[in-house]
Design a protein around this motif. Sequence first.
Motif, mmCIF file in Angstrom:
data_model
loop_
_atom_site.group_PDB
_atom_site.id
_atom_site.type_symbol
_atom_site.label_atom_id
_atom_site.label_comp_id
_atom_site.label_asym_id
_atom_site.label_seq_id
_atom_site.Cartn_x
_atom_site.Cartn_y
_atom_site.Cartn_z
ATOM 1 N N GLU A 43 43.516 45.244 49.995
ATOM 2 C CA GLU A 43 44.588 44.920 49.051
ATOM 3 C C GLU A 43 45.778 45.863 49.260
ATOM 4 O OE1 GLU A 43 45.392 44.537 44.228
ATOM 5 O OE2 GLU A 43 43.456 45.199 44.981
ATOM 6 N N VAL A 44 45.504 47.142 49.440
ATOM 7 C CA VAL A 44 46.570 48.114 49.678
ATOM 8 C C VAL A 44 47.314 47.788 50.971
ATOM 9 C CG1 VAL A 44 47.029 50.543 50.233
ATOM 10 C CG2 VAL A 44 45.438 49.961 48.380
ATOM 11 N N ASP A 45 46.571 47.342 51.973
ATOM 12 C CA ASP A 45 47.168 47.033 53.270
ATOM 13 C C ASP A 45 47.833 45.660 53.291
ATOM 14 O OD1 ASP A 45 47.348 48.110 56.103
ATOM 15 O OD2 ASP A 45 46.504 46.122 56.495
ATOM 16 N N GLY A 46 47.609 44.857 52.254
ATOM 17 C CA GLY A 46 48.204 43.522 52.215
ATOM 18 C C GLY A 46 47.557 42.535 53.164
ATOM 19 N N ALA A 47 46.272 42.709 53.445
ATOM 20 C CA ALA A 47 45.572 41.814 54.376
ATOM 21 C C ALA A 47 45.476 40.412 53.793
ATOM 22 C CB ALA A 47 44.176 42.360 54.665
ATOM 23 N N ASP A 48 45.591 39.422 54.653
ATOM 24 C CA ASP A 48 45.560 38.019 54.254
ATOM 25 C C ASP A 48 44.157 37.463 54.451
ATOM 26 O OD1 ASP A 48 46.174 35.441 53.547
ATOM 27 O OD2 ASP A 48 47.042 34.926 55.500
ATOM 28 N N TYR A 49 43.437 37.247 53.375
ATOM 29 C CA TYR A 49 42.114 36.648 53.421
ATOM 30 C C TYR A 49 41.817 36.083 52.040
ATOM 31 C CZ TYR A 49 40.031 40.435 50.677
ATOM 32 O OH TYR A 49 39.722 41.305 49.667
ATOM 33 N N LYS A 50 40.845 35.173 51.953
ATOM 34 C CA LYS A 50 40.477 34.571 50.677
ATOM 35 C C LYS A 50 39.107 35.013 50.185
ATOM 36 C CE LYS A 50 43.329 30.421 51.129
ATOM 37 N NZ LYS A 50 43.338 28.925 51.177
ATOM 38 N N ARG A 51 38.190 35.207 51.118
ATOM 39 C CA ARG A 51 36.844 35.638 50.742
ATOM 40 C C ARG A 51 36.383 36.727 51.698
ATOM 41 N NH1 ARG A 51 32.772 31.638 51.390
ATOM 42 N NH2 ARG A 51 34.136 30.567 52.867
ATOM 43 N N LEU A 52 35.646 37.672 51.151
ATOM 44 C CA LEU A 52 35.110 38.782 51.942
ATOM 45 C C LEU A 52 33.594 38.754 51.855
ATOM 46 C CD1 LEU A 52 35.334 41.496 53.510
ATOM 47 C CD2 LEU A 52 35.516 42.627 51.272
ATOM 48 N N GLU A 53 32.945 38.768 52.998
ATOM 49 C CA GLU A 53 31.483 38.814 53.038
ATOM 50 C C GLU A 53 31.061 40.020 53.857
ATOM 51 O OE1 GLU A 53 28.886 35.224 53.890
ATOM 52 O OE2 GLU A 53 28.502 36.455 55.677
ATOM 53 N N VAL A 54 30.258 40.888 53.251
ATOM 54 C CA VAL A 54 29.721 42.064 53.931
ATOM 55 C C VAL A 54 28.212 41.885 54.030
ATOM 56 C CG1 VAL A 54 29.405 44.555 53.855
ATOM 57 C CG2 VAL A 54 31.566 43.557 53.096
ATOM 58 N N GLN A 112 32.487 38.178 48.201
ATOM 59 C CA GLN A 112 33.376 38.218 47.057
ATOM 60 C C GLN A 112 34.757 37.719 47.445
ATOM 61 O OE1 GLN A 112 33.441 42.163 45.406
ATOM 62 N NE2 GLN A 112 31.506 41.894 44.343
ATOM 63 N N ALA A 113 35.454 37.198 46.461
ATOM 64 C CA ALA A 113 36.849 36.849 46.653
ATOM 65 C C ALA A 113 37.688 38.075 46.357
ATOM 66 C CB ALA A 113 37.237 35.716 45.705
ATOM 67 N N PRO A 114 38.856 38.230 46.989
ATOM 68 C CA PRO A 114 39.714 39.375 46.711
ATOM 69 C C PRO A 114 40.268 39.315 45.300
ATOM 70 C CG PRO A 114 40.848 37.793 48.099
ATOM 71 C CD PRO A 114 39.426 37.331 48.000
ATOM 72 N N GLU A 115 40.740 40.462 44.818
ATOM 73 C CA GLU A 115 41.323 40.540 43.488
ATOM 74 C C GLU A 115 42.432 39.513 43.361
ATOM 75 O OE1 GLU A 115 40.303 42.315 41.026
ATOM 76 O OE2 GLU A 115 38.714 43.319 42.150
ATOM 77 N N GLY A 116 42.462 38.830 42.202
ATOM 78 C CA GLY A 116 43.514 37.854 41.973
ATOM 79 C C GLY A 116 43.163 36.478 42.491
ATOM 80 N N LEU A 117 41.974 36.330 43.134
ATOM 81 C CA LEU A 117 41.561 35.032 43.670
ATOM 82 C C LEU A 117 40.170 34.684 43.160
ATOM 83 C CD1 LEU A 117 42.776 35.319 47.364
ATOM 84 C CD2 LEU A 117 43.765 33.905 45.588
ATOM 85 N N SER A 118 39.898 35.040 41.912
ATOM 86 C CA SER A 118 38.574 34.825 41.367
ATOM 87 C C SER A 118 38.228 33.351 41.257
ATOM 88 C CB SER A 118 38.460 35.480 39.983
ATOM 89 O OG SER A 118 39.445 34.964 39.106
ATOM 90 N N ASP A 119 39.243 32.478 41.314
ATOM 91 C CA ASP A 119 38.968 31.051 41.239
ATOM 92 C C ASP A 119 38.377 30.516 42.534
ATOM 93 O OD1 ASP A 119 41.529 31.729 42.281
ATOM 94 O OD2 ASP A 119 41.987 29.581 42.393
ATOM 95 N N ILE A 120 38.445 31.331 43.609
ATOM 96 C CA ILE A 120 37.892 30.890 44.887
ATOM 97 C C ILE A 120 36.376 30.796 44.799
ATOM 98 C CG2 ILE A 120 37.609 31.470 47.324
ATOM 99 C CD1 ILE A 120 40.413 30.596 46.603
ATOM 100 N N GLY A 121 35.748 31.721 44.087
ATOM 101 C CA GLY A 121 34.274 31.710 43.979
ATOM 102 C C GLY A 121 33.799 32.995 43.373
ATOM 103 N N ASP A 122 32.639 32.957 42.772
ATOM 104 C CA ASP A 122 32.068 34.143 42.163
ATOM 105 C C ASP A 122 31.403 35.001 43.220
ATOM 106 O OD1 ASP A 122 32.820 33.261 39.656
ATOM 107 O OD2 ASP A 122 30.980 32.096 39.391
ATOM 108 N N THR A 123 31.124 36.254 42.845
ATOM 109 C CA THR A 123 30.387 37.150 43.738
ATOM 110 C C THR A 123 29.048 36.517 44.075
ATOM 111 O OG1 THR A 123 31.424 39.049 42.737
ATOM 112 C CG2 THR A 123 29.405 39.431 43.972
ATOM 113 N N GLU A 124 28.684 36.562 45.339
ATOM 114 C CA GLU A 124 27.437 35.956 45.775
ATOM 115 C C GLU A 124 26.618 36.975 46.519
ATOM 116 O OE1 GLU A 124 27.740 32.194 47.790
ATOM 117 O OE2 GLU A 124 26.084 32.713 49.101
ATOM 118 N N VAL A 125 25.376 37.142 46.124
ATOM 119 C CA VAL A 125 24.454 38.017 46.813
ATOM 120 C C VAL A 125 23.311 37.149 47.304
ATOM 121 C CG1 VAL A 125 22.892 39.970 46.611
ATOM 122 C CG2 VAL A 125 25.029 39.946 45.325
ATOM 123 N N SER A 126 23.046 37.190 48.596
ATOM 124 C CA SER A 126 22.007 36.328 49.166
ATOM 125 C C SER A 126 21.030 37.131 49.972
ATOM 126 C CB SER A 126 22.633 35.235 50.059
ATOM 127 O OG SER A 126 23.344 35.812 51.104
#
Length: 214
Positions: free
Chosen positions: A70-81, A199-213
């Motif tokens: 977020e600080v770097d301004g990266a363009d993405y919608k969902r993050l999976e680690v 997880q979706a990035p901050e401000g994009l919570s409508d994309i999907g909820d946190t998912e743990v699989s």
Amino acid sequence: MALQQVVEQTVAGLGYDLVEIERSAGGLLRVTIDLPWIAPTSDGVPGAPEPFVTVEDCEKVTRQLQFALEVDGADYKRLEVSSPGIDRPLRHEQDFERFVGEVIDVTLKAPMGAAAGGQVAANRKKFRGTLERAEAGGWQIVWSEAPEPKPGQKISKKRAPAPLHALGFALDELREARLAPIVDFKGRRPKTPAGSVEQAPEGLSDIGDTEVSD
């Protein structure tokens, strides 16, 4: 700062190794992490069993990466680690040292049939074999062209073993190398258990909820 650099610095700063970064359709940013490998001692005695990446590890890295991206301004919608799967990529010298003795798949940048002593088709680039250190330095894989025995098939003890083939290579000759996705139901332990945090990035919570699989 480039996205690759942001992710590498963040993951390393938390004490993990970055295995792979992938960007997929739909804005998915997939980051694979692992715990640092502890090499055997100089006398060849292995250390303690390798610890596994847990869901908690993935959650910790996810939170820190979300902030850094977020600080770097990266363009993405969902993050999976996630932790590495059974087809873990091998990229660095240490990866090959870590997985000596394992069966791996390699894809060469250019055919090396002649370098394999004419044992393989001249235009072949993909190989599967057991990873070993080469006597002359570097690495090699060793394999047999004999078909795998079928479940329950009896093999005569008088049957001559199939000849082994060896292919030496340097890391800069590889397009890709991965652990072979072999599942041994007799108890071969996985290098890491499956697990991921998405997880979706901050401000994009409508994309999907946190998912743990698992």
